[in-house]
Design an enzyme around this catalytic site. Structure first.
Site, PDB file in Angstrom:
ATOM      1  N   ARG A 239       0.852  -1.183   0.000  1.00 29.04           N
ATOM      2  CA  ARG A 239       0.000   0.000   0.000  1.00 29.04           C
ATOM      3  C   ARG A 239       0.888   1.234   0.000  1.00 29.04           C
ATOM      4  NH1 ARG A 239      -3.156  -2.628  -1.712  1.00 29.04           N
ATOM      5  NH2 ARG A 239      -5.176  -3.351  -0.954  1.00 29.04           N
ATOM      6  N   GLU A 268      -3.557   8.084  -5.134  1.00 29.32           N
ATOM      7  CA  GLU A 268      -3.644   7.555  -6.494  1.00 29.32           C
ATOM      8  C   GLU A 268      -4.873   8.119  -7.200  1.00 29.32           C
ATOM      9  OE1 GLU A 268      -3.553   3.301  -6.256  1.00 29.32           O
ATOM     10  OE2 GLU A 268      -1.589   3.234  -5.326  1.00 29.32           O
ATOM     11  N   HIS A 287      -0.497   0.747 -10.221  1.00 28.08           N
ATOM     12  CA  HIS A 287      -1.220  -0.177  -9.341  1.00 28.08           C
ATOM     13  C   HIS A 287      -1.818  -1.343 -10.140  1.00 28.08           C
ATOM     14  CE1 HIS A 287      -3.441  -0.305  -5.230  1.00 28.08           C
ATOM     15  NE2 HIS A 287      -3.169  -1.513  -5.669  1.00 28.08           N
TER      16      HIS A 287
END
Length: 320
Positions: A239, A268, A287
């Site tokens: 994370r 993000e 991601h």
């Protein structure tokens, strides 16, 4: 009698819904890459019995209050820090995630990111694209060896163990740090338990695979980077909030550590103006840890199975 309604907060292939069409009504946000607006989500869940959510969706008290019929939230991820699990439990809403099915795919991506960062793959590709390859030199774009180095894995869960298996194939020495010792992993992978500081000091590659908790938030901070070797490479597939990004930028700029490979970020999405994107010794990915066609399909199928089972008053496959 009206069929139960399931809302899906991102566009998914319609054929995945076919096995359930006779039992349920489906509504779905019509964008694949753009998150559903908060106002739209709050409106759509008013009559929903089930919700398939993404990490970008905040499932909090406000949403739960807006959804009096809601029985289950199936998060399309292993992580669930976007969900107020306590509030859901208080209201009798079951929360599920998608562990196991993405373990190997995420480990593939993590090791690919490690290799690309160590061997400067993206830099080398851009070197040719920019027409800079005119001659050869003995240290042209020289990177770091991976084989027989020491990898330090922080977080020895399913994905951490899968990364370790890949490291073993490269003849690497494996250190790991975890809340609890994993004796089976130590025996199977010839891995050695280490304290967090010891791991930072000894590892050539430090790989973060920890869940985001109060204890792990910004665990990789200025103090942590100062403990690493100046030749160390940091990889994060966990994370973004486990890292103090300003401290990481400083460590990379001052060569406190050699390089970093990142699939996740504090906020993000990021764009080309992000400070990390300005550095040549960083590889950034959007991601995509579990992003293979096979795995994302399996994740969606697991979410739908969990929703179906809860609505049918059965135990879900992967409850939190």
């Amino acid at each position: 009698m009206e069929k139960p309604l399931i809302y899906i907060s991102r566009k998914i292939p319609s054929q995945l819904l076919e096995p359930y069409q006779t039992q349920y009504q489906f509504r779905m946000w019509d964008e694949e890459e753009v998150p559903v607006p908060r106002e739209t989500l709050l409106d759509e869940v008013k009559k929903a019995d089930g919700l398939v959510s993404m990490l970008s969706d905040k499932i909090d008290e406000q949403l739960l209050l807006a959804a009096p019929q809601l029985k289950v939230v199936a998060n399309l991820a292993v992580g669930y820090d976007n969900i107020d699990v306590s509030a859901a439990k208080h209201r009798g809403v079951v929360v599920t995630n998608t562990p196991d099915v993405l373990t190997e795919t995420t480990a593939d991506l993590g090791f690919a990111l490690l290799m690309a960062t160590a061997r400067r793959i993206i830099e080398a590709n851009n070197y040719i694209k920019k027409n800079q390859w005119e001659n050869w030199g003995p240290f042209l774009l020289a990177g770091s060896d991976i084989h027989h180095k020491t990898i330090g894995i922080v977080g020895m869960g399913r994905i951490g163990e899968a990364v370790a298996r890949r490291a073993k194939g490269f003849g690497m020495s494996i250190l790991y740090h975890n809340r609890t010792r994993k004796k089976d992993a130590e025996k199977m992978l010839d891995a050695q338990y280490a304290g967090f500081d010891e791991l930072l000091q000894k590892a050539d590659f430090v790989v973060s695979v920890v869940p985001l908790t109060d204890e792990t938030r910004k665990i990789f901070n200025k103090n942590a980077f100062e403990k690493m070797k100046d030749s160390a490479i940091f990889i994060n597939i966990s994370r973004g909030a486990t890292v103090d990004e300003s401290a990481l930028v400083e460590a990379l700029k001052t060569k406190q550590i050699r390089a970093a490979g990142l699939d996740v970020f504090e906020e993000e999405p990021i764009d080309g103006t992000h400070p990390l994107m300005e550095l040549d010794n960083v590889v950034c990915l959007p991601h995509i840890g579990s992003s293979s066609v096979e795995t994302r399909t399996n994740m969606i199928e697991l979410c739908l199975d969990n929703v179906d089972r809860v609505i049918q008053r059965k135990e879900p496959v992967t409850p939190i």
